[in-house]
Design an enzyme around this catalytic site. Structure first.
Site, short mmCIF file in Angstrom:
data_model
loop_
_atom_site.label_atom_id
_atom_site.label_comp_id
_atom_site.label_asym_id
_atom_site.label_seq_id
_atom_site.Cartn_x
_atom_site.Cartn_y
_atom_site.Cartn_z
N ASP A 168 -58.95 5.12 39.35
CA ASP A 168 -59.34 4.91 40.73
C ASP A 168 -59.94 6.18 41.31
O ASP A 168 -59.62 7.29 40.85
CB ASP A 168 -58.13 4.50 41.57
CG ASP A 168 -57.59 3.13 41.18
OD1 ASP A 168 -58.37 2.32 40.66
OD2 ASP A 168 -56.39 2.89 41.39
N TYR A 195 -48.77 9.21 32.98
CA TYR A 195 -49.23 9.53 34.33
C TYR A 195 -48.19 10.38 35.04
O TYR A 195 -46.99 10.21 34.84
CB TYR A 195 -49.43 8.25 35.16
CG TYR A 195 -50.53 7.34 34.67
CD1 TYR A 195 -51.83 7.47 35.16
CD2 TYR A 195 -50.26 6.34 33.75
CE1 TYR A 195 -52.83 6.63 34.72
CE2 TYR A 195 -51.26 5.48 33.31
CZ TYR A 195 -52.55 5.63 33.80
OH TYR A 195 -53.53 4.80 33.37
N ASP A 199 -51.75 1.96 47.65
CA ASP A 199 -51.97 3.40 47.51
C ASP A 199 -52.38 3.98 48.85
O ASP A 199 -52.48 3.27 49.86
CB ASP A 199 -52.98 3.72 46.40
CG ASP A 199 -54.39 3.21 46.69
OD1 ASP A 199 -54.70 2.90 47.86
OD2 ASP A 199 -55.19 3.11 45.74
N ARG A 214 -49.71 1.87 40.72
CA ARG A 214 -49.62 1.42 42.11
C ARG A 214 -48.63 0.27 42.26
O ARG A 214 -47.90 0.19 43.24
CB ARG A 214 -51.01 0.95 42.59
CG ARG A 214 -51.96 2.05 42.96
CD ARG A 214 -53.23 1.48 43.51
NE ARG A 214 -54.05 0.82 42.49
CZ ARG A 214 -55.02 -0.05 42.75
NH1 ARG A 214 -55.28 -0.40 44.01
NH2 ARG A 214 -55.73 -0.57 41.78
#
Length: 315
Positions: free
Chosen positions: A40, A68, A82, A198
């Site tokens: 993103d 992550y 988010d 997310r």
């Protein structure tokens, strides 16, 4: 023609993954560059790009596990799950204790069923979910099975904040200006391909009854490839790439072949009775010169090429 290889890039925040691909094409002087999964615009970290003939390897990279680092804010939910979205609820999270958070994280670890974010790139009847959502259409995405092998809280920060949150209720916006306690969790996640961090933030906040969303996301690993040492977008022209043979061997494992066997594989012939030499399938077939012949797989007792590399892109 640009040299073939796998280009690791440390994407900055604020630009799309397609922007990075476009810059790489200009920097490397070729249109033939693809990616093994996007990030993103808000997110930073590792993008894996294939250049020239090495784009054929991307299909074997895109499904690899990933790592992550992220920050989850508990107490505030947004429509996109988010920080780029609109706040839809604010709940005082101050009363949440660390044990409850630990239990919530544990429940989202392992093999879980996850509904992707409504504002995801998943296609619904040929259109991206985020385009449908932004157009005001009702988007119903199906749950999918994913594996979260590690979901660890590294740090927990508690604070109070005065919110000016637009809360939508039946199409009418109101403002909640009460002081609310939020909890920021710095986490690290190892997960299967297709996992939405997310959604983890959203589901953790929902399970704890306070809402949650992602405020920061950085991808640090895709399979054997790490973001450490990866160039930024300003250094793509001179960045050293991972050669195709090394990249394929790291992802699939090596299958060493003779010069005659390499020739046969390139001509579409099977290697009769060679399956006993395969340690993994598929595997990267490497010739005596260290060149990547292609990707091979077991067919009974034989070995057959599943994908051949162009000879100029073999190393």
């Amino acid at each position: 023609m640009a040299a073939p290889g796998i280009l690791l890039v440390d994407k900055p925040g604020g630009i799309t993954s397609h922007d990075v691909v476009a810059r790489a094409r200009r920097a490397r002087g070729t249109r033939k560059i693809g990616h093994a999964g996007t990030l993103d615009p808000m997110a930073t970290g590792l993008l894996v790009l294939g250049v020239e003939g090495a784009t054929r390897l991307l299909t074997f990279i895109v499904g690899l596990d990933k790592t992550y680092e992220a920050t989850i804010r508990l107490g505030v939910a947004t429509d996109t799950d988010d920080a780029e979205g609109t706040v839809v609820s604010v709940t005082d999270a101050a009363s949440l204790d660390s044990q409850a958070i630990t239990a919530g994280v544990a429940a989202l670890t392992g093999r879980i069923s996850q509904v992707p974010s409504t504002y995801s790139a998943i296609k619904v009847d040929g259109r991206r979910a985020y385009d449908l959502a932004r157009a005001g259409e009702d988007v119903q995405l199906k749950a999918r099975e994913v594996t979260v092998s590690r979901f660890e809280v590294l740090a927990e920060r508690r604070r109070s904040t005065g919110s000016q949150a637009a809360i939508t209720d039946g199409g009418t916006a109101s403002v909640d200006s009460a002081m609310s306690g939020v909890i920021d969790l710095d986490v690290v996640v190892d997960c299967s391909s297709g996992t939405y961090i997310r959604s983890l933030a959203r589901d953790l906040g929902s399970a704890l009854g306070v809402g949650g969303h992602l405020t920061a996301l950085r991808r640090t690993r895709i399979g054997p490839f790490d973001v450490a040492g990866a160039p930024g977008v300003e250094d793509l022209a001179d960045a050293t790439m991972v050669d195709p043979a090394t990249a394929a061997g790291a992802v699939l494992g090596q299958f060493e072949v003779t010069a005659d066997e390499a020739r046969d594989l390139r001509h579409g012939k099977r290697l009769i009775g060679a399956a006993g030499r395969l340690h993994t399938t598929p595997a990267a077939a490497i010739d005596p010169d260290g060149a990547l012949v292609g990707v091979v797989e077991r067919r009974g007792d034989d070995v057959k090429s599943a994908m051949n590399m162009p000879e100029e892109a073999a190393r």
